[in-house]
Design an enzyme around this catalytic site. Structure first.
Site, short mmCIF file in Angstrom:
data_model
loop_
_atom_site.label_atom_id
_atom_site.label_comp_id
_atom_site.label_asym_id
_atom_site.label_seq_id
_atom_site.Cartn_x
_atom_site.Cartn_y
_atom_site.Cartn_z
N CYS A 34 55.00 53.42 49.67
CA CYS A 34 54.57 51.95 49.33
C CYS A 34 53.25 51.48 49.41
O CYS A 34 52.40 51.96 49.22
CB CYS A 34 54.84 51.19 50.47
N ASP A 60 15.18 38.75 32.74
CA ASP A 60 16.49 36.83 32.42
C ASP A 60 15.58 35.95 33.15
O ASP A 60 15.69 36.34 34.61
CB ASP A 60 18.11 36.79 33.27
#
Length: 523
Positions: A38, A450
């Protein structure tokens, strides 16, 4: 959370007992009494701790003789975040297996791409995941088969080969072994309300599938889809009816995908010319949307910085927008050097119209696949309408991508690829880092040069020079690419917002008169 969590028994037991969905994909619970495995969040009553054992992969569970739970469908868990945060051999191998390399080229092909022997790869995968490349690929084929069985009316023979099985017998045997049901029984038992974890009922149109892509919450779709749409190349990408749509170049053919953000999943409508590309298409879409990330771990780390904490608290769960085609993104990064987002889109659209492969899109306005690097490498450089220096940068890049000198795909080593890109003419730190962030998938990529990052840093009182900001950001590691998303989000550029939502910057404390649009070099 570190690799090998399945060995931390007490921690795993606590996660299972609390049904904590954050750990789905990190490990799998095998129940010794029922021989079922599971996901940690399985809704059934947890077994006694002494009846639990834990494995690092679904393939390891299957190899140990456990079958998948019919309730929680562990084979449909989000993928482990480990494979997107690491650049070692095992992580690169897992990314390649997810991209279908073993099915197409076998284990020798996987080894060739990674530059290791098959024995070395098998040994490391077994040590870390409890299963070798063939077993891992087999588990992936089983998941694809289940998806096609439950969501399409295709004959089983077609499903077998679409899922990558070499024979009908291998398909039947695997489905029975993994799911404890014959393929026909699996189809009969399939949910009919579209509520299953990764698929809903097909429309009945050949080659069209409606799927549900799971993720770990929280997920903030604003910058993720906003970025993809704001930088979209006309003809290749579009925003239509609340979905980001784009064309896909795939190993066996091509496709069109429509991705729609939902509260608990991403709606995924795939149109494929060849169903054998289903697994690869899903894998690439998940990678583009960063759906296997662990947002809790990321945000918890970034919250330790008092400057970032308010940004994270206001809009947690930001993902890094990536790409479905790493070579394409590298080309687009070059086209976007020193020009506005709009100009970069225009340059890319011209390239697409002139050299892209036409496609049909009955459901929208997409017209082409982005040109392959092989096609671009074969062009006469004089046919490229751009400055001579950038033309040299682009032609050198596509030549080295086409001949394999530079790899920006999922198999690429991040440090080695950075070094090779920096050696190319016209490549500086900004271009290399945005490729590292969005193509290579390095979660710690940090384009300090940037302008958007520098403007945001200045507004927030952070150092704005590259060296000082790099030093200040040491505590953000290994998640600096995610910190970039929070920094960018302080601006009002369209990359930060879903196209259908009003533009609300995430830092209301910054005076409106000082707000700037994100600058020209948004990638």
């Amino acid at each position: 959370m570190q690799n090998g969590m399945h060995t931390e028994t007490e921690r795993c037991v606590r996660a299972v007992q609390s049904k904590d969905a954050r750990f789905d994909g990190w490990f799998f619970t095998a129940v010794l009494t029922t021989r079922i495995y599971c996901r940690p969040s399985c809704p059934v009553v947890p077994p006694k701790p002494e009846n639990m054992t834990f494995y690092p992969s679904a393939a390891a569970c299957q190899q140990a003789g456990f079958r998948a739970c019919k309730r929680c469908r562990p084979d449909t868990s989000p993928g482990s975040p480990e494979w997107n945060r690491r650049a070692d051999l095992v992580a690169r191998a897992m990314r390649l297996i997810g991209d279908g390399i073993v099915d197409r080229e076998g284990v020798p092909g996987l080894a060739t791409r990674l530059g290791y022997s098959t024995r070395q790869i098998e040994r490391q995968l077994l040590a870390e995941l409890g299963a070798g490349p063939l077993a891992l690929a087999r588990a992936q084929r089983a998941q694809t088969a289940r998806l096609l069985i439950e969501t399409t009316p295709l004959p089983m023979a077609e499903i077998a080969f679409a899922a990558g099985f070499s024979s009908i017998r291998a398909f039947n045997d695997t489905v029975r072994e993994v799911f404890a049901l014959a393929p026909s029984d699996l189809r009969t038992r399939a949910p009919r309300n579209g509520a299953n974890a990764t698929g809903s009922n097909s429309t009945g149109t050949p080659g069209v599938l409606d799927l549900r892509l799971p993720f770990r919450a929280p997920l903030n779709p604003d910058n993720l889809f906003g970025h993809l749409v704001a930088t979209a190349v006309p003809g290749v990408e579009e925003w239509r009816d609340g979905a980001y749509r784009r064309t896909l170049r795939l190993p066996y053919g091509h496709g069109v995908v429509a991705l729609t953000p939902r509260p608990d999943h991403i709606g995924c409508r795939l149109t494929l010319s060849d169903l054998r590309d289903l697994t690869v298409a899903i894998s690439r879409c998940r990678r583009m949307l960063d759906l296997d990330a662990d947002p809790v771990a990321v945000d918890d780390q970034l919250r330790t910085d008092p400057v970032l904490a308010p940004l994270v608290d206001k809009a947690p769960g930001r993902r890094v927008p990536r790409t479905v085609d790493e070579a394409e993104f590298a080309v687009r990064a070059v086209l976007g050097q020193q020009v506005s987002t709009a100009a970069a889109r225009t340059h890319a659209a011209r390239l697409v119209t002139a050299h892209g492969d036409p496609v049909d899109d009955p459901e929208g306005g997409l017209t082409h696949l982005f040109p392959s690097v092989e096609a671009l490498a074969a062009l006469d450089p004089e046919a490229l309408a751009m400055p001579a220096t950038r033309r040299t940068t682009l032609t050198t890049l596509v030549t080295q991508l086409a001949d394999g000198t530079v790899h920006v795909g999922v198999e690429g080593d991040w440090a080695e690829t950075r070094a090779k890109l920096l050696a190319l003419p016209g490549f500086g730190p900004w271009t290399v880092e945005v490729i590292a962030m969005r193509a290579l998938g390095d979660p710690d990529a940090f384009p300090t040069t940037d302008l958007g990052v520098r403007y945001a840093a200045k507004e927030l009182g952070l150092p704005s020079t590259p060296a000082a900001l790099t030093a200040r950001a040491a505590d953000w590691r290994p998640w600096r690419a995610y910190a970039v998303q929070y920094l960018w989000a302080t601006g009002t550029h369209p990359i930060n917002f879903l196209p259908d939502r009003p533009h609300q910057p995430s830092t209301p404390q910054v005076p409106a008169k000082r707000r700037r649009q994100a600058p020209k070099d948004i990638p």
